[in-house]
Enzyme design. Structure first.
Site, short mmCIF file in Angstrom:
data_model
loop_
_atom_site.label_atom_id
_atom_site.label_comp_id
_atom_site.label_asym_id
_atom_site.label_seq_id
_atom_site.Cartn_x
_atom_site.Cartn_y
_atom_site.Cartn_z
N GLY A 18 -3.82 4.62 12.53
CA GLY A 18 -2.66 4.10 13.25
C GLY A 18 -2.92 2.78 13.96
N LYS A 59 3.03 -2.99 15.92
CA LYS A 59 2.21 -2.64 14.75
C LYS A 59 0.76 -2.44 15.21
CE LYS A 59 1.08 -4.14 10.04
NZ LYS A 59 1.45 -5.08 8.98
N ASP A 114 7.92 -0.48 -0.57
CA ASP A 114 7.96 -0.19 0.87
C ASP A 114 7.75 -1.46 1.68
OD1 ASP A 114 5.27 0.25 -0.37
OD2 ASP A 114 4.65 0.26 1.72
N ASN A 115 7.42 -2.56 1.02
CA ASN A 115 7.25 -3.83 1.72
C ASN A 115 8.38 -4.80 1.42
OD1 ASN A 115 4.89 -2.91 2.89
ND2 ASN A 115 3.57 -3.80 1.33
N GLY A 169 3.12 4.29 9.47
CA GLY A 169 1.88 5.00 9.80
C GLY A 169 1.18 4.42 11.01
N ASP A 224 5.79 -7.36 6.39
CA ASP A 224 4.46 -6.77 6.18
C ASP A 224 3.45 -7.78 5.65
OD1 ASP A 224 5.18 -4.39 7.20
OD2 ASP A 224 4.63 -3.20 5.47
P1 AMP Z 1 0.80 -1.43 3.78
O1 AMP Z 1 -0.21 -1.59 2.69
O2 AMP Z 1 0.42 -2.12 5.07
O3 AMP Z 1 2.18 -1.75 3.37
O4 AMP Z 1 0.77 0.11 4.19
C1 AMP Z 1 1.08 1.14 3.30
C2 AMP Z 1 1.21 2.43 4.07
O5 AMP Z 1 -0.01 2.76 4.73
C3 AMP Z 1 2.27 2.40 5.16
O6 AMP Z 1 2.84 3.69 5.21
C4 AMP Z 1 1.47 2.13 6.40
O7 AMP Z 1 2.09 2.58 7.56
C5 AMP Z 1 0.20 2.91 6.11
N1 AMP Z 1 -0.96 2.37 6.84
C6 AMP Z 1 -1.65 1.24 6.58
N2 AMP Z 1 -2.66 1.09 7.46
C7 AMP Z 1 -2.62 2.15 8.29
C8 AMP Z 1 -3.40 2.58 9.41
N3 AMP Z 1 -4.44 1.89 9.85
N4 AMP Z 1 -3.04 3.73 10.01
C9 AMP Z 1 -2.00 4.45 9.59
N5 AMP Z 1 -1.24 4.12 8.55
C10 AMP Z 1 -1.54 2.99 7.90
MG MG Z 2 3.80 -1.82 4.39
#
Ligand code: AMP
Ligand code: MG
Length: 531
Positions: free
Chosen positions: A141, A128, A275-276, A107, A285
């Site tokens: 994003g 990132k 997903d991590n 994302g 991550d």
């Molecule tokens: P995470 O908790 O970092 O593993 O993220 C979980 C999901 O949320 C993943 O699909 C990330 O890409 C998405 N995500 C987290 N933060 C953002 C952000 N600021 N903008 C877009 N997607 C995000």
């Molecule tokens: Mg992640």
């Protein structure tokens, strides 16, 4: 091989070239069924400037350290996409806190493609915080400086501790403000934005396979599995059902080795969603992670997880197993009989126990000689450390220094142990250290059975027990300074974390136990997922 500025480095794009992706270039959030990735360009930022660079990784990749501003930094910020890059965001799903969450995907991470290192190996570079992608859902994003600095520092620190991990090449400030509600309490504020260029052979996660299986996209599932085997597990032979079984077993083994390392250094990932979980068994991550200070299996820094403590330190071995079962379920459709994957889960359990034990023996300066007795010894230690709130980093480092005195057996053990516990405990309630003292006597007796000379034992222990880890409050101090424009704390930390087993007399303070003021301070003790 020569060293080049990033804008002149040729990129290869096998993920894009060999797998099915969509190429509309649209950045709007949406479901992307039927595809492994979306081609998407990073969104330019206002004023990209280099904040930190990993010299050692840069040299390995043959990439020159950039000036503070210029074309290379523009590429690291997503403002410059060179002719050979084919940027993409991967589609993946995942279980978050045990629940299937459907499509997640990159994302805010955008991969630029891969480069060849000086040894010929291939490394993907991913930005990132590079702007929206079809997988951004309702988010922006972007990434804030505090979380980007934490990812940059910690991935490099873990690497230098010998923990399998993704790497970080650069930390770039964007000059743009990013709005975050850090405490989820309705007080959103502007924070400086940043982008980390992270580096790994691939960022494929368990979730990439899960999303294909969940949608019944078996052709994509097989294509992704074959791609992973061809590029990242060529030693397992031509893709096919037999190779898939060997592959799952190897993923399980690597995951076990990774978790065993976490347990041996006191690292808490904080968000072990599927997903991590890297398909290469790398720590990936870096979000609300933390380092154990008082030894407490129930500790997690992640405020989102305070209720169930699913991802607390002591739960990590079990959660990794749960995640492997989710991966096995996703790979099931590729096999005539998915039951055979059970072997992989067994391999996980055995490898975890063996690796944890082997790492602990090294930390204790012991060589494998008395298998049964030594298992008992290493398994009794965690409980003994937890009771008197021991700082494990300090404990093992002090114990290393003390080894020659223990070997000499001069009749002063009680005093030595009292000194060790006083130096490494946060608080010792009356008698809470009784088990630890008993354990230490047992250990000292065992140490004296080692054939090596005392100095050699000490040297071996000092090489296994870091003096410097990225203590939570140290990261927070570096963040506060960097937000105020001062990078010296970040640079100092980076310096000691690159050689964490060495003494740095001028940086003794960075090895100190957590000070009292940092005990409950947000960022130093607790972290939200807001990043
Ligand atoms: P995470 O908790 O970092 O593993 O993220 C979980 C999901 O949320 C993943 O699909 C990330 O890409 C998405 N995500 C987290 N933060 C953002 C952000 N600021 N903008 C877009 N997607 C995000
Ligand atoms: Mg992640």
């Amino acid at each position: 091989m020569s060293i080049s500025s990033l804008e002149n480095v040729p990129f290869e794009n096998p993920f894009v070239d060999e797998l099915r992706g969509e190429n509309s270039g649209e950045k709007g959030s949406r479901q992307v069924p039927g595809y492994c990735y979306s081609r998407v360009e990073p969104t330019p930022v206002q004023r990209p400037h280099l904040l930190a660079w990993s010299d050692e990784l840069g040299e390995f990749l043959g990439i020159e350290k950039p000036a503070e501003r210029g074309p290379a930094v523009n590429a690291l910020a997503g403002n410059l996409v060179t002719a050979s890059m084919k940027p993409f965001a991967a589609r993946y799903g995942g279980h978050q806190f045990g629940n299937w969450a459907g499509q997640l995907g990159d994302g805010r991470a955008i991969s630029l493609g891969q480069v060849a290192a000086v040894d010929g190996t291939r490394w993907e570079i991913q930005l990132k915080g590079a702007g929206p992608t079809p997988y951004s859902r309702r988010a922006d994003g972007r990434a804030v400086l505090r979380s980007s600095l934490r990812e940059f520092l910690c991935s490099e620190a873990m690497h230098h501790l010998g923990v399998p991990t993704t790497r970080a090449l650069s930390l770039v400030g964007t000059g743009d403000a990013v709005v975050r509600d850090m405490f989820y309490d309705g007080n959103a504020r502007e924070e400086p934005g940043a982008i980390v260029a992270r580096v790994a052979p691939t960022f494929i996660r368990f979730g990439n396979f899960q999303i294909m299986a969940a949608h019944g996209e078996i052709d994509n599932l097989r294509a992704l599995a074959d791609y992973t085997l061809r590029h990242h597990y060529p030693e397992l032979g031509a893709p096919g059902p037999d190779a898939y079984v060997r592959w799952f077993e190897e993923v399980a083994r690597r995951t076990a080795v990774m978790v065993a390392h976490w347990m041996s250094v006191g690292f808490v990932h904080g968000v072990m969603n599927t997903d991590n979980m890297s398909i290469l068994g790398l720590t990936i991550d870096y979000g609300p992670y933390g380092w154990l200070e008082p030894y407490d299996p129930d500790w997690t820094p992640n405020t989102t997880d305070f209720g169930s403590r699913r991802y607390a330190f002591g739960q990590q071995p079990r959660v990794a197993m749960w995640n492997l079962m989710a991966l096995a379920q996703a790979l099931g459709p590729l096999l005539p009989d998915a039951e055979v994957l059970r072997e992989g889960l067994n391999a996980y359990a055995t490898t975890l126990a063996d690796t944890q034990h082997a790492l602990m023996l090294r930390k204790l300066g012991l060589t494998p000689q008395f298998p049964d007795e030594d298992r008992g010894l290493t398994q009794a230690l965690p409980q003994a450390l937890a009771e008197p709130e021991i700082d494990m980093t300090w404990f093992f480092r002090q114990l290393s220094q003390m080894a020659p005195a223990l070997v000499a057996d001069a009749g002063n053990e009680d005093a030595l142990f009292a000194e060790l516990i006083a130096a490494s405990a946060y608080s010792v309630a009356a008698d809470a250290d009784r088990n630890l003292r008993q354990w230490l006597h047992r250990y000292a007796a065992r140490l004296r059975q080692e054939p090596a000379d005392a100095e050699a034992i000490r040297a071996g222990m000092l090489a296994a027990n870091p003096k410097y880890v990225l203590r939570n409050y140290l990261a927070q101090q570096a963040i506060e300074a960097a937000e105020a424009g001062n990078l010296s704390a970040l640079n100092r930390l980076m310096h000691v974390l690159k050689t964490p087993f060495d003494e740095h007399p001028e940086h003794e303070a960075l090895a100190a136990k957590r000070p009292d003021w940092a005990r409950d301070k947000p960022g130093s003790a607790t972290l939200s997922c807001s990043s």
